[in-house]
Motif scaffolding. Structure first.
Motif, PDB file in Angstrom:
ATOM      1  N   GLU A 123       0.815  -1.204   0.000  1.00  0.00           N
ATOM      2  CA  GLU A 123       0.000   0.000   0.000  1.00  0.00           C
ATOM      3  C   GLU A 123       0.854   1.262   0.000  1.00  0.00           C
ATOM      4  OE1 GLU A 123      -2.486   0.396   3.447  1.00  0.00           O
ATOM      5  OE2 GLU A 123      -0.812   0.404   4.848  1.00  0.00           O
ATOM      6  N   PHE A 124       0.291   2.282  -0.575  1.00  0.00           N
ATOM      7  CA  PHE A 124       0.935   3.596  -0.657  1.00  0.00           C
ATOM      8  C   PHE A 124       0.986   4.239   0.717  1.00  0.00           C
ATOM      9  CE2 PHE A 124       2.105   7.559  -2.491  1.00  0.00           C
ATOM     10  CZ  PHE A 124       1.324   8.553  -1.920  1.00  0.00           C
ATOM     11  N   SER A 178      -0.032   7.687  -6.313  1.00  0.00           N
ATOM     12  CA  SER A 178      -0.231   6.753  -5.212  1.00  0.00           C
ATOM     13  C   SER A 178      -0.281   5.309  -5.698  1.00  0.00           C
ATOM     14  CB  SER A 178      -1.517   7.089  -4.455  1.00  0.00           C
ATOM     15  OG  SER A 178      -2.630   7.028  -5.325  1.00  0.00           O
ATOM     16  N   SER A 179      -0.297   5.129  -7.001  1.00  0.00           N
ATOM     17  CA  SER A 179      -0.339   3.771  -7.542  1.00  0.00           C
ATOM     18  C   SER A 179       1.063   3.265  -7.826  1.00  0.00           C
ATOM     19  CB  SER A 179      -1.162   3.739  -8.832  1.00  0.00           C
ATOM     20  OG  SER A 179      -1.066   2.465  -9.459  1.00  0.00           O
ATOM     21  N   LYS A 194       2.068   1.311  -9.951  1.00  0.00           N
ATOM     22  CA  LYS A 194       2.378   1.100 -11.370  1.00  0.00           C
ATOM     23  C   LYS A 194       3.185   2.242 -11.970  1.00  0.00           C
ATOM     24  CE  LYS A 194      -1.811   3.146 -13.351  1.00  0.00           C
ATOM     25  NZ  LYS A 194      -3.016   2.885 -14.179  1.00  0.00           N
ATOM     26  N   TRP A 195       3.184   3.406 -11.314  1.00  0.00           N
ATOM     27  CA  TRP A 195       3.900   4.550 -11.857  1.00  0.00           C
ATOM     28  C   TRP A 195       5.364   4.585 -11.418  1.00  0.00           C
ATOM     29  CZ3 TRP A 195       1.927   6.902 -15.794  1.00  0.00           C
ATOM     30  CH2 TRP A 195       0.539   6.932 -15.944  1.00  0.00           C
TER      31      TRP A 195
END
Length: 124
Positions: free
Chosen positions: A46-47, A106-107, A109-110
């Protein structure tokens, strides 16, 4: 290629404070947006929070807002996570991540690069 190395993990009592560091190498640090994620045992990653490449903008998960602070020192190629008022629910492996995408997302994937993680254990 970017290498990220976290340090500072350990055990702390609930209500206490702790600081994590993440040292970066391999790319001009000021071109990277940085973030912290965490993963508790049996849960998804989690972020936690992120900071822009200049340090001027930050973003936090609601669960840590007001307790955790992200900062960076571009001269030292290091990003920090200051954790205050720690709770047992903050127990997790904490990961540093770097993004070249020019957004403090916050994802996960970035984020292009990840550290190996450092364990933080908060006891009640």
């Amino acid at each position: 290629q970017v290498q990220l190395v976290e340090s500072g993990g350990g055990s702390v009592q609930a209500g206490g404070s702790h600081r994590l560091s993440c040292a970066a190498s391999g790319r001009i640090f000021g071109t990277l947006d940085m973030a912290w994620f965490r993963q508790a045992s049996g849960k998804e990653r989690e972020f936690v929070g992120a900071i822009s490449r200049s340090g001027g903008t930050t973003n936090y998960a609601d669960s840590v807002k007001g307790r955790f602070t992200i900062s960076r020192d571009n001269a030292k190629n290091t990003v920090y996570l200051q954790m205050n008022s720690l709770k047992p629910d903050d127990t997790a492996v904490y990961y540093c991540a770097a993004s070249v995408a020019a957004m403090i997302a916050s994802s996960a994937k970035w984020y292009n690069y990840w550290g190996q993680g450092t364990q933080v254990t908060v006891s009640s």
